[in-house]
Structures are given as C-alpha cells and as structure tokens.
Enzyme design. Structure first.
Site, PDB file in Angstrom:
ATOM      1  N   ARG A 109      15.595  -4.385  -0.783  1.00 54.59           N
ATOM      2  CA  ARG A 109      14.384  -4.574  -1.572  1.00 54.59           C
ATOM      3  C   ARG A 109      14.780  -4.647  -3.037  1.00 54.59           C
ATOM      4  O   ARG A 109      15.920  -4.400  -3.400  1.00 54.59           O
ATOM      5  CB  ARG A 109      13.387  -3.444  -1.333  1.00 54.59           C
ATOM      6  CG  ARG A 109      14.012  -2.079  -1.403  1.00 54.59           C
ATOM      7  CD  ARG A 109      13.005  -1.005  -1.092  1.00 54.59           C
ATOM      8  NE  ARG A 109      12.432  -1.180   0.230  1.00 54.59           N
ATOM      9  CZ  ARG A 109      12.705  -0.424   1.278  1.00 54.59           C
ATOM     10  NH1 ARG A 109      13.539   0.560   1.162  1.00 54.59           N
ATOM     11  NH2 ARG A 109      12.153  -0.628   2.437  1.00 54.59           N
ATOM     12  N   PRO A 136       0.817  -1.207   0.000  1.00 58.30           N
ATOM     13  CA  PRO A 136       0.000   0.000   0.000  1.00 58.30           C
ATOM     14  C   PRO A 136       0.855   1.264   0.000  1.00 58.30           C
ATOM     15  O   PRO A 136       1.597   1.517   0.957  1.00 58.30           O
ATOM     16  CB  PRO A 136      -0.824  -0.118   1.292  1.00 58.30           C
ATOM     17  CG  PRO A 136      -0.361  -1.330   2.001  1.00 58.30           C
ATOM     18  CD  PRO A 136       0.711  -1.976   1.244  1.00 58.30           C
ATOM     19  N   GLU A 137       0.761   2.011  -1.070  1.00 62.47           N
ATOM     20  CA  GLU A 137       1.421   3.300  -1.160  1.00 62.47           C
ATOM     21  C   GLU A 137       0.320   4.347  -1.333  1.00 62.47           C
ATOM     22  O   GLU A 137      -0.843   4.020  -1.135  1.00 62.47           O
ATOM     23  CB  GLU A 137       2.435   3.290  -2.319  1.00 62.47           C
ATOM     24  CG  GLU A 137       3.449   2.150  -2.179  1.00 62.47           C
ATOM     25  CD  GLU A 137       4.447   2.046  -3.327  1.00 62.47           C
ATOM     26  OE1 GLU A 137       4.770   3.080  -3.913  1.00 62.47           O
ATOM     27  OE2 GLU A 137       4.884   0.919  -3.613  1.00 62.47           O
TER      28      GLU A 137
END
Length: 302
Positions: free
Chosen positions: A290, A2-3
DNA sequence: AGAAAATCCTGCCGGC
DNA sequence: TGCCGGCAGGATTTTC
C-alpha cells in the site's frame, strides 16, 4: 477507506433506523458478500427474516447489530465494510448500483426503509454471528444509546479495543509497541494491538507524531509512544467531527453523503505537495502493498 | 512464534 | 471512441 471515523459515522447513522426495527425481507444479490457467514448455522436470509434488531454497536472497524427477537435471537448481524463497503438507508424501491445485500426494515416509528449493503471490491461482507464473552469482561464496544454488555461477536473477539474506547488499555498498547521488532506503521495497522486504524489515519498520525513509517517500533522511546497515541486519538476525533474522509468518492455515510476530512489531510494523498509543517515535499512510497505518505524532512527514519 | 509475503476482488481512471 | 493495464488496501491465510 472506511476506518474508525467512517465506520462510526455509519453506525451512528444506522442506529435510529435499526433500533427496534424488524427485518421483513432479505435479498442476497451476490453470495460473495456473505463470505464470512457459516452456512451450517442456517440460511442467512431465513435466519434474519422476522428478526428484530436492538441497536448498532462498533469496535474499531467492526459493526454488529444484536438481534432481540426472531429466528436469530441472541445472535448478531455482523458487518464489515472492508475496502469499499457502504450501508445506505433508502426509501423502499430506491436501488443502488452494486448493492450486494438488501434488507427491508420495518420500524415502529419511522416506517419502511431499505438498507442497501453496497460493496464494489467485495472485501467487506455480512454474516450471522454468535456472541462470546469479552476477554477483559468489560463492555464490548460503543453502541450509542444501546449498552452492549460484555459480549462480542466471535469473529471480532480477537480484535483489540480501539483508542476512542474508554476501556482501551494504554499500557498494554505501549508494551506491545515495545515488544514488536517491526516497523511502527505495521504495528498501528495490527488490529489485535489497536483497532480502527487503516492506511489513511496511520499516515496522518505518524505525520503528526513526526515518526517515519518504517522506524522500528521497539526502539521508540516511551515519551514518543505516548505522543503517538495522543496524535492517533486527535486525528481520529477530528476526522469524526468532520464526518470522515471521502477519498475518490469511495466512502459515504448512510445517506450517500461525503465526509469533509479529506480537506484536512496533511500527508495521505499529498505526495508532491509541501509539508504543512516544514515545507519539505511529501513523498509516497510503497510499503506493505500500500502507499505510505510522509515528509522525509520531518519524519526521519532515524 | 513472530514477521513478512501472498491472496482475494472489481469498478474506475488515465493513457493511447 | 473504446479498449486495457494499473490502481486502491482491508483482513485472512500461507510461508518463512
């Protein structure tokens, strides 16, 4: 993950359900979902039960719900979705796997609803927080029909405005980029410089701006900084229109439905595929713990 | 002081 | 079929 677009879809979905609703019941099924809540202010469930919420406000990836009446009046219910958080509106009795906190809502028009806070990895959470003045004395964030005023939750006060906020300070952002002697992607992910961007949209915006993720921020010319901010805004707006990005069924809206922006991704998760712009092969490199996805042909390190 | 690394956390998935 | 190591990356904390 979720951004900004995903969190905004959640905020917009919750707004009609929470505005004016009274919390009639609170079940904390996993205490770890309250990890940011300060127990000294009181028991989470006790503070919230009987409280009336007045709206749903967002800045970047931070969400909060001002409390108008009840034990927590004047404070807010704050929520962060972290990596895998979901907020699902359900008919009472409809449970969701991995529900960590459940709020029972009673809305004067819409009746009873369950709000299930679901979070697989427990990086997200809820808390009761107090409000402090915004550093720039301007409205704290986006609240749809609810006007938040110049007060922001204490734990979100250090976060910069997001690039879709009309009060976002473009010049301060450019100055921040010029100051940082670190990779541009690190700067984009720094929520105190610009909020709302996570790994997916950082990679997408850098692809659109033809910038390598590890290019030194300070060395990027001003014209390209401007272009980058433009691309950031464009990517976030397009994703918002599509209802956000659902990757690996991780993110869903308040009804449990997926967004469609995953079909529009040019770089993120596209390793091994052809760059839609130049035909080169998109690669994935490990960076900052990441994945970073980019086209080595049209996003040169220098 | 600014930058980078370490840390937290667990369901899911591919491989054997 | 069932086990198991590896994977995902937000934000905060710690280290350099």
């Amino acid at each position: 993950m979720p951004e900004l677009p995903e969190v905004e879809v959640v905020r917009a979905g919750l707004e009609p359900a929470v505005s004016g609703a009274i919390i009639t019941g609170v079940e904390v099924l996993d205490q770890r979902a309250l990890k940011r809540h300060d127990p000294i202010r009181g028991d989470f469930a006790a503070l919230l039960t009987g409280s009336r919420l007045s709206g749903a406000v967002r800045r970047g990836k931070y969400l909060w719900f001002p409390v108008a009446e009840g034990p927590a009046a004047g404070d807010v219910l704050a929520a962060h979705l972290g990596m895998s958080g979901q907020m699902l509106l359900r008919e009472p009795g409809r449970d969701d796997k991995l529900t960590r906190i459940r709020l029972s809502l009673e809305h004067p028009e819409h009746g009873e609803l369950w709000l299930n806070f679901v979070d697989q990895r427990l990086f997200g959470g809820m808390m009761i927080d107090s409000l402090v003045p915004t550093p720039d004395a301007l409205p704290a964030g986006f609240g749809g029909a609810f006007e938040p005023g110049a007060l922001i939750p204490r734990t979100a006060a250090h976060i910069a405005r997001d690039p879709l906020d009309p009060h976002f300070d473009d010049r301060a952002f450019f100055a921040g980029l010029a100051r940082r002697r670190t990779g541009i992607k690190r700067a984009l992910l720094d929520q105190t410089l610009i909020s709302g961007i996570g790994n997916i949209y950082a990679d997408e915006a850098l692809w659109a701006a033809r910038l390598h993720y590890d290019r030194e921020s300070a060395g990027i010319p001003q014209t390209r900084r401007r272009d980058l901010l433009e691309q950031v805004r464009g990517v976030l707006r397009r994703a918002l229109v599509e209802g956000g990005t659902s990757f690996d069924a991780q993110y869903v809206n308040v009804n449990g439905n997926s967004g469609y922006f995953a079909h529009s991704l040019n770089a993120y998760g596209q390793q091994g595929k052809a760059c839609p712009r130049c035909g080169g092969e998109i690669v994935r490199e490990s960076f900052m713990n990441r994945g970073s996805h980019f086209c080595p042909r049209c996003q040169r390190a220098r």
